[in-house]
Design a protein around this motif. Sequence first.
Motif, mmCIF file in Angstrom:
data_model
loop_
_atom_site.group_PDB
_atom_site.id
_atom_site.type_symbol
_atom_site.label_atom_id
_atom_site.label_comp_id
_atom_site.label_asym_id
_atom_site.label_seq_id
_atom_site.Cartn_x
_atom_site.Cartn_y
_atom_site.Cartn_z
ATOM 1 N N ALA A 49 -2.177 40.451 52.653
ATOM 2 C CA ALA A 49 -2.631 39.520 51.689
ATOM 3 C C ALA A 49 -4.043 39.826 50.913
ATOM 4 C CB ALA A 49 -2.845 38.258 52.648
ATOM 5 N N ALA A 95 -4.110 34.120 54.100
ATOM 6 C CA ALA A 95 -3.593 33.796 52.809
ATOM 7 C C ALA A 95 -4.700 33.504 51.731
ATOM 8 C CB ALA A 95 -2.704 32.602 52.772
ATOM 9 N N THR A 129 0.773 26.698 53.670
ATOM 10 C CA THR A 129 0.222 28.043 53.488
ATOM 11 C C THR A 129 0.105 28.756 52.058
ATOM 12 O OG1 THR A 129 -0.139 30.460 54.391
ATOM 13 C CG2 THR A 129 2.385 29.647 54.180
ATOM 14 N N SER A 130 -0.443 29.935 51.688
ATOM 15 C CA SER A 130 -0.117 30.632 50.337
ATOM 16 C C SER A 130 -0.684 29.800 49.294
ATOM 17 C CB SER A 130 1.400 31.070 50.044
ATOM 18 O OG SER A 130 1.795 31.818 51.484
ATOM 19 N N SER A 186 5.031 31.899 48.090
ATOM 20 C CA SER A 186 4.261 32.778 47.171
ATOM 21 C C SER A 186 4.269 32.459 45.568
ATOM 22 C CB SER A 186 4.788 34.451 46.845
ATOM 23 O OG SER A 186 5.035 34.858 48.198
ATOM 24 N N GLU A 239 2.849 36.032 54.819
ATOM 25 C CA GLU A 239 1.867 35.020 55.014
ATOM 26 C C GLU A 239 2.682 33.901 55.708
ATOM 27 O OE1 GLU A 239 0.488 33.992 51.142
ATOM 28 O OE2 GLU A 239 -1.274 35.457 51.122
#
Lengths: 445, 169
Positions: free
Chosen positions: A212, A256, A299-300, A344, B111
Amino acid sequence: MKTTPRTTRLRHRFGVLAVLLPALALLATARALAVIEWEAGAEKGGMRQPIWLEPFTISGDTGRLDPMSKAGENILLDDLLLSGHFRVDGPVAADLGPRDVWVARSKGPDLTAVVIGRLESGPEGVRFVGRVLAHPSEKLIFERQYPVAKEIRPVMHAFCDDIVLHLTGEAGIARTRIACICAASKSREVLVVDYDGHGPKLVTKDNSANLAPAWSPVDPMIAYTSFKRGEADLYAVNPETGQTFDVSHYPGIDSAPAWSPDGRLLAVTLAIKSNPDIYLIRRNGEIVERLTFDPAIDTSPCFSPTGRQIAFTSSRLGSPQLFIMDSDGLNVTRLPIPHTYTDSPAWSPRAEGTGRIAYAARLGAAFDIFVTTPDGGSVTQLTFGQGSNENPRWAPDGRHIVFSSTRGGKRGIYVMLADGSNQRRLTPADRDCFYPTWSPRPAGK
Amino acid sequence: MRSLKLVVIPFACLALIAAGCGGKKEPVPPDEPPAAPPVDTPPVTPPQTETEPPRVEPASLNLESVYFDYDRYELREDARATLANNAKQLESNSGAKVSVEGHCDERGTTEYNLALGEKRAQAARDYLVNYGIAADRLTTVSFGEERPADPGQDESAWAKNRRAAFVVK
């Protein structure tokens, strides 16, 4: 899609023109900037200015300059094509055989400009003189002299960026780089390559699984996740020096990372309270604010170009899906797109218009890359099932997207224009590379 | 088809005037990123030091991994049974400290899988804590999809990789 920014820019330039008109009248030989407006050619990969690339001429040390000139022509041709702004005609393009070029050998009536280069050696060393003429008037659009230190490659990148700027009004990306993760024997390190895939260089030697990477939008600093101390923590590496920095080591995962547009803050995923949530932290790891509180996975994250919003992935509805919130964590809304497994998110750095978000959606067993507006109103598919296509990230010009794909067997890094055209592999076929991130343009040039 | 309008806008006049008509100045790119602020050099955080764990014979414990459904972190019935057995062993080995490792199959993004592995490790740890194992004997770590138990790329391999594993420290 592309006409809107172009129109905006033209209006802006006419504003400038009005201010300058009295001064213009005084100038007998004004050097002119040509701005081309397009009406047709909206087909995929279209809207490209046809320009002519002349073979370079040389003067001086022929033995040294001749190979340098040939290499330079090819690098410049490649740069011009990669920019996505041009269709390139002329003998240089024709000699390289069938590529994504128009190989006319004589100057057609639709050409807008002619690119000319000359390499000269003298007592002060080697220099390259680049000129661009309007066609067919042959008026000089711009000329610049570039000292050639050792290699012609960086000179061609700088010349290409100048050509892009003068013919389109936009800043180019020929001097940017791309970082990604590459699998070594038993580790995964951060690799940096030029934007055209040239000059790969490993910048970490952590001997661990690194993941990442995220390139700071303002300086040479790449944040990344590493297991080098046994669990997922955040680090940063300066790709120029290889110097690494500790960023954060909280209990649970630290992962992340995504930079704020001013490079001062990072949105990251931490699991301090045992649940993966998004936090804002400073470069030294100090927590500014916790942004999400849902018991599901969050997340992300990625920032909007203004820094006022953050797009992220959450499993709060079951499968991973994209959400947008204000950058203080308020006003969380699901991005209303038709896919039910998405991840993403990457927000285009172009702030004009409504903006665009690229993302990966799982269709069957693999991912494909899509672009949408932040209201979910317009969704465009960019890849179509050639392997699994993941982790889209934007170039600083907002015209290009880099991503990873398994279409060649192992994972590799590919670039494309933001309409899905010009897909091209950057990393060697025998290397397992993934997780790309695009550098900003070099500062102060 | 392709129709163009060439709009020629003289731009260099100001630069030429400023430089006495002799200089050549490049226009400033319109959307250059802002000047870089000085880099904060983050302080080096020393690695977390563990207190010396009491010696435990790993052979005395046989802690089995528990498995999860795709993209899920809830404990299945078979996982609860395994965890109950693991908890009994930990009760009778009261000195043992255990790292609970969360893992995922390779599908999904890296992730997301890191976060999913964290959730799986937490779910297993929470069961043990609720059973009565002291929380300070249990740590969690997520490896996401980085350490598959089976490198295969089919459902039988993936099912083995979606797990929480127990490592005696």
